[in-house]
Design a protein around this motif. Sequence first.
Motif, PDB file in Angstrom:
ATOM      1  N   ARG A   1       3.898  -8.745 -32.417  1.00 53.79           N
ATOM      2  CA  ARG A   1       3.409  -7.594 -32.897  1.00 53.79           C
ATOM      3  C   ARG A   1       3.656  -6.783 -31.551  1.00 53.79           C
ATOM      4  O   ARG A   1       3.855  -5.597 -31.659  1.00 53.79           O
ATOM      5  N   GLU A   2       3.163  -7.302 -30.376  1.00 51.47           N
ATOM      6  CA  GLU A   2       3.343  -6.498 -29.114  1.00 51.47           C
ATOM      7  C   GLU A   2       4.852  -6.010 -29.049  1.00 51.47           C
ATOM      8  O   GLU A   2       5.154  -5.003 -28.052  1.00 51.47           O
ATOM      9  N   ASN A   3       5.664  -6.450 -29.264  1.00 54.33           N
ATOM     10  CA  ASN A   3       6.997  -6.327 -29.119  1.00 54.33           C
ATOM     11  C   ASN A   3       7.836  -5.182 -30.076  1.00 54.33           C
ATOM     12  O   ASN A   3       8.820  -4.413 -29.948  1.00 54.33           O
ATOM     13  N   MET A   4       6.777  -5.031 -31.136  1.00 55.92           N
ATOM     14  CA  MET A   4       7.489  -4.085 -32.466  1.00 55.92           C
ATOM     15  C   MET A   4       7.588  -2.616 -31.907  1.00 55.92           C
ATOM     16  O   MET A   4       8.615  -2.151 -32.383  1.00 55.92           O
ATOM     17  N   ASP A   5       6.941  -1.984 -31.179  1.00 54.21           N
ATOM     18  CA  ASP A   5       6.956  -0.696 -30.558  1.00 54.21           C
ATOM     19  C   ASP A   5       8.316  -0.474 -29.721  1.00 54.21           C
ATOM     20  O   ASP A   5       9.062   0.419 -29.895  1.00 54.21           O
TER      21      ASP A   5
ATOM     22  N   THR B   1       7.928 -25.720 -34.653  1.00 51.62           N
ATOM     23  CA  THR B   1       8.470 -25.133 -33.583  1.00 51.62           C
ATOM     24  C   THR B   1       7.592 -24.166 -32.716  1.00 51.62           C
ATOM     25  O   THR B   1       7.630 -24.010 -31.612  1.00 51.62           O
ATOM     26  N   GLY B   2       6.533 -23.558 -33.585  1.00 56.33           N
ATOM     27  CA  GLY B   2       5.616 -22.577 -32.896  1.00 56.33           C
ATOM     28  C   GLY B   2       6.297 -21.296 -32.553  1.00 56.33           C
ATOM     29  O   GLY B   2       5.579 -20.494 -31.810  1.00 56.33           O
ATOM     30  N   ILE B   3       7.631 -21.104 -32.985  1.00 59.02           N
ATOM     31  CA  ILE B   3       8.194 -19.769 -32.462  1.00 59.02           C
ATOM     32  C   ILE B   3       7.650 -18.716 -33.380  1.00 59.02           C
ATOM     33  O   ILE B   3       7.180 -18.872 -34.529  1.00 59.02           O
ATOM     34  N   ARG B   4       7.419 -17.411 -32.984  1.00 66.47           N
ATOM     35  CA  ARG B   4       6.989 -16.285 -33.474  1.00 66.47           C
ATOM     36  C   ARG B   4       8.200 -15.576 -33.895  1.00 66.47           C
ATOM     37  O   ARG B   4       9.209 -15.342 -33.251  1.00 66.47           O
ATOM     38  N   VAL B   5       8.285 -15.095 -35.333  1.00 65.33           N
ATOM     39  CA  VAL B   5       9.301 -14.521 -35.816  1.00 65.33           C
ATOM     40  C   VAL B   5       8.531 -13.384 -36.705  1.00 65.33           C
ATOM     41  O   VAL B   5       7.502 -13.311 -37.424  1.00 65.33           O
TER      42      VAL B   5
END
Length: 362
Positions: free
Chosen positions: A296-300, A234-238
Amino acid sequence: MRELDELKQEIDRLRLLAQRDPLTGLLNRSAMEEQVNRLLEDEPAGLFVVMDVDEFRYINDQYGHPAGDMALRELARLLGDSFFAPALSGRVGGDSFAVFLPGACAGETAVNKMEHIMGGLARAGEALGLGNRLRVSAGAESAGPGDRFFDLYERADAAMRAGKSERKKALYFYEPSMKQGTDGPGTEDTESSADMKYISEQLRESHIVDGAYCQDYDTFLAIYRFLERGLSRTGIRVHLILISLTDLHGAFVRLDERELLMERLQESIRSSLRFSDIYTQYSSCQFLAMAVCAGRENMDIITDRIEKAFLVREPDRPDIRLSFSFYPLQPIPHGVPAASLFGKRPAEDESRDMCQGTENHE
């Protein structure tokens, strides 16, 4: 007496905050349902409008979650500018919104307002750098005797989905032929397709709850492994997120406060994560969450939301803190057994699961 009045005012303030979606400031799903049902009890008349953002996942994936958040806030602002009291406006899902216009309401008025909102979204999309991507689809249904929130939501949602495939009008009104599962013209309903429709209806959630998807630990683990298996295809990021509730020295909070504080933290996580995310209780002072289609850029952004939501619920606790750890799911090499990230849960937490089927089945 003064202290009692101040306490009542604070309770009222917190009650109002608990009814609001933290991102948009609109009513949340539960408050919307409660208030619509109350109005319907007084007068079984009104117009219920459901809308969601078209291709919202694409906006998040291509432009980032901050852009997605700004798009949702802009839609909420336009709803507030277009529908005035006694109308109710709420965010009832990740990118889904609803408006209820109580009493007699001309459908033409609602159409004009939705056209105004779509024009505003087009301008906002340009300003946010989304081009012409910021659009909504909307459906509506009129209330009648015996209708409740869910009845209107279901029919308006069917109208919205029918309109999503056409995108010719600003607002589609419900017709019986739009009912979900009804065959369109020229289709032949075989016995097998009827069986599959029945099975799909049994499998889907019977009552959609606002906020992230809460599950017991074993179910969470099964979903984690299922997603991990499909990453290479799928290539999705989790991203996996561990949220810990501790004192200032890093130790778990006192036992006598633990249950209440964890309930507050659970509600903060549920309301802060997206509709497609999932979380579970991991230990007596920890939750695990999976943010789907997030890097990772969404974690903050995610952790900031959780912290702010928790601070609203626990505003005067400088002695406690939240800490976060992150781990990106990795594709499993083909033919190689995966070493599970999860072992047995901490021994001290063979305790109850706070989710235990309440969030997604109530």
